[in-house]
Each structure stands twice: as C-alpha cells, then as structure tokens.
Design a protein around this motif. Structure first.
Motif, PDB file in Angstrom:
ATOM      1  N   MET A 110      88.254 113.347  28.249  1.00 39.18           N
ATOM      2  CA  MET A 110      88.130 114.323  29.351  1.00 39.18           C
ATOM      3  C   MET A 110      89.429 114.420  30.015  1.00 39.18           C
ATOM      4  N   HIS A 111      89.494 115.673  30.554  1.00 43.37           N
ATOM      5  CA  HIS A 111      90.786 116.042  31.285  1.00 43.37           C
ATOM      6  C   HIS A 111      90.873 115.290  32.369  1.00 43.37           C
ATOM      7  N   PRO A 112      92.099 114.696  32.864  1.00 42.06           N
ATOM      8  CA  PRO A 112      92.207 113.756  33.864  1.00 42.06           C
ATOM      9  C   PRO A 112      91.757 114.329  35.080  1.00 42.06           C
ATOM     10  N   VAL A 113      91.913 115.695  35.416  1.00 47.42           N
ATOM     11  CA  VAL A 113      91.323 116.109  36.643  1.00 47.42           C
ATOM     12  C   VAL A 113      89.955 116.058  36.744  1.00 47.42           C
ATOM     13  N   PHE A 114      89.083 116.193  35.603  1.00 44.02           N
ATOM     14  CA  PHE A 114      87.381 116.003  35.826  1.00 44.02           C
ATOM     15  C   PHE A 114      87.095 114.433  35.944  1.00 44.02           C
ATOM     16  N   GLU A 115      87.828 113.568  35.108  1.00 45.14           N
ATOM     17  CA  GLU A 115      87.607 112.302  35.272  1.00 45.14           C
ATOM     18  C   GLU A 115      88.115 111.867  36.708  1.00 45.14           C
ATOM     19  N   ASN A 116      89.120 112.231  37.421  1.00 44.48           N
ATOM     20  CA  ASN A 116      89.186 111.595  38.666  1.00 44.48           C
ATOM     21  C   ASN A 116      88.069 112.282  39.561  1.00 44.48           C
ATOM     22  N   GLN A 117      87.860 113.468  39.542  1.00 43.27           N
ATOM     23  CA  GLN A 117      86.777 113.975  40.567  1.00 43.27           C
ATOM     24  C   GLN A 117      85.653 113.049  40.239  1.00 43.27           C
ATOM     25  N   LEU A 118      85.048 112.637  38.981  1.00 45.98           N
ATOM     26  CA  LEU A 118      83.671 111.924  38.765  1.00 45.98           C
ATOM     27  C   LEU A 118      83.813 110.794  39.396  1.00 45.98           C
ATOM     28  N   ARG A 119      85.210 110.157  39.112  1.00 46.18           N
ATOM     29  CA  ARG A 119      85.182 108.700  39.562  1.00 46.18           C
ATOM     30  C   ARG A 119      85.558 108.761  41.161  1.00 46.18           C
ATOM     31  N   SER A 120      85.894 109.798  41.852  1.00 48.47           N
ATOM     32  CA  SER A 120      86.083 109.812  43.156  1.00 48.47           C
ATOM     33  C   SER A 120      84.459 109.848  43.916  1.00 48.47           C
ATOM     34  N   PHE A 121      83.591 110.400  43.072  1.00 45.91           N
ATOM     35  CA  PHE A 121      82.174 110.438  43.676  1.00 45.91           C
ATOM     36  C   PHE A 121      81.377 109.168  43.521  1.00 45.91           C
ATOM     37  N   SER A 122      81.717 108.615  42.334  1.00 46.08           N
ATOM     38  CA  SER A 122      80.869 107.181  42.052  1.00 46.08           C
ATOM     39  C   SER A 122      81.519 105.941  42.284  1.00 46.08           C
ATOM     40  N   GLY A 123      83.028 105.833  42.105  1.00 50.58           N
ATOM     41  CA  GLY A 123      83.830 104.695  42.444  1.00 50.58           C
ATOM     42  C   GLY A 123      83.533 103.936  41.122  1.00 50.58           C
ATOM     43  N   VAL A 124      83.096 104.416  40.109  1.00 49.41           N
ATOM     44  CA  VAL A 124      82.758 103.461  38.880  1.00 49.41           C
ATOM     45  C   VAL A 124      83.630 104.178  37.723  1.00 49.41           C
ATOM     46  N   ARG A 125      84.064 103.307  36.886  1.00 47.54           N
ATOM     47  CA  ARG A 125      84.807 103.798  35.729  1.00 47.54           C
ATOM     48  C   ARG A 125      84.002 104.538  34.781  1.00 47.54           C
ATOM     49  N   LEU A 126      84.224 105.458  34.110  1.00 50.53           N
ATOM     50  CA  LEU A 126      83.605 106.344  33.267  1.00 50.53           C
ATOM     51  C   LEU A 126      83.390 105.554  31.903  1.00 50.53           C
ATOM     52  N   ARG A 127      82.335 105.612  31.218  1.00 51.22           N
ATOM     53  CA  ARG A 127      81.992 104.800  30.106  1.00 51.22           C
ATOM     54  C   ARG A 127      81.997 105.890  29.102  1.00 51.22           C
ATOM     55  N   GLY A 128      81.998 105.500  27.627  1.00 52.03           N
ATOM     56  CA  GLY A 128      82.251 106.488  26.490  1.00 52.03           C
ATOM     57  C   GLY A 128      83.492 107.003  26.481  1.00 52.03           C
ATOM     58  N   THR A 129      83.675 107.896  25.458  1.00 54.89           N
ATOM     59  CA  THR A 129      84.962 108.553  25.272  1.00 54.89           C
ATOM     60  C   THR A 129      84.824 110.001  25.324  1.00 54.89           C
ATOM     61  N   SER A 130      86.125 110.666  25.284  1.00 54.78           N
ATOM     62  CA  SER A 130      85.671 112.222  25.548  1.00 54.78           C
ATOM     63  C   SER A 130      85.228 113.018  24.143  1.00 54.78           C
ATOM     64  N   GLN A 131      84.349 113.604  24.313  1.00 59.71           N
ATOM     65  CA  GLN A 131      83.785 114.466  23.122  1.00 59.71           C
ATOM     66  C   GLN A 131      84.099 115.768  23.258  1.00 59.71           C
ATOM     67  N   VAL A 132      85.168 116.102  23.908  1.00 60.38           N
ATOM     68  CA  VAL A 132      85.823 117.395  23.836  1.00 60.38           C
ATOM     69  C   VAL A 132      86.664 117.633  22.805  1.00 60.38           C
ATOM     70  N   THR A 133      86.381 118.339  21.847  1.00 59.59           N
ATOM     71  CA  THR A 133      87.421 118.437  20.533  1.00 59.59           C
ATOM     72  C   THR A 133      88.360 119.569  20.771  1.00 59.59           C
ATOM     73  N   ARG A 134      88.069 120.541  21.495  1.00 56.89           N
ATOM     74  CA  ARG A 134      88.932 121.850  21.889  1.00 56.89           C
ATOM     75  C   ARG A 134      88.582 122.545  23.149  1.00 56.89           C
ATOM     76  N   MET A 135      89.646 122.786  23.827  1.00 57.71           N
ATOM     77  CA  MET A 135      89.341 123.690  25.119  1.00 57.71           C
ATOM     78  C   MET A 135      89.915 124.920  24.808  1.00 57.71           C
ATOM     79  N   TYR A 136      89.624 125.937  25.631  1.00 56.79           N
ATOM     80  CA  TYR A 136      90.062 127.361  25.564  1.00 56.79           C
ATOM     81  C   TYR A 136      90.048 128.042  26.877  1.00 56.79           C
ATOM     82  N   CYS A 137      91.311 128.292  27.274  1.00 53.52           N
ATOM     83  CA  CYS A 137      91.438 128.777  28.598  1.00 53.52           C
ATOM     84  C   CYS A 137      91.106 130.303  28.555  1.00 53.52           C
TER      85      CYS A 137
END
Length: 88
Positions: A1-28
């Motif tokens: 997961m892109h760090p920006v998204f991880e930080n946003q999700l963590r800021s709402f829940s206060g919980v460490r994210l579980r699992g791994t990033s399943q994003v294989t490619r991103m396209y701007c």
C-alpha cells in the motif's frame, strides 16, 4: 500500500494494518502524473483473497479472480485516461 494511504487508514483506526499490499502496479492519470490518490491500481486478486481468508473476513469459497484477459480488457478501457505505458 502506498504510504499515504496507509497513514490515512491508520490515523482513523489507530490500528496497525494487517496483511500485505496486493497492489501489483499503479498507473497515474495522464492529466495528473504525480497525483497518487487518483492513480489506478492493478491488484493481485489471489493474494487479496488469501489475506481476507487469513483475517477471517471471508471464507473464500465463492471468490473468483479475474483472469489475465479480463484485466487486460479492463486496462484497455482506461487507456485514454491513465498512463498505462509507465506503471509504477
């Protein structure tokens, strides 16, 4: 997961994210080459399934992942909006 998204999700829940990033490619987007939140993500659907099963969110019995042809067709539909030639 892109760090920006991880930080946003963590800021709402206060919980460490579980699992791994399943994003294989991103396209701007062609009109927003550096705007990561608007990027199109390609996923490893089998990896996502495994993470969801491991966390007890689904049993996975009815999960169907798209095949390579389906993913290619979906990507082709986005070719005028996203820079498919330069994934990151």
């Amino acid at each position: 997961m892109h760090p920006v998204f991880e930080n946003q999700l963590r800021s709402f829940s206060g919980v460490r994210l579980r699992g791994t990033s399943q994003v294989t490619r991103m396209y701007c987007r062609l009109d927003a080459p550096n705007v990561i939140p608007w990027a199109l993500s390609e996923l490893d659907f089998e990896g996502l399934r495994a993470d969801l099963v491991r966390e007890g969110m689904i049993d996975g019995a009815n999960w169907t992942s798209p095949d390579a042809a389906e993913i290619a067709a979906d990507l082709a539909r986005y070719g005028e909006v996203y820079d498919l030639a330069h994934p990151f």
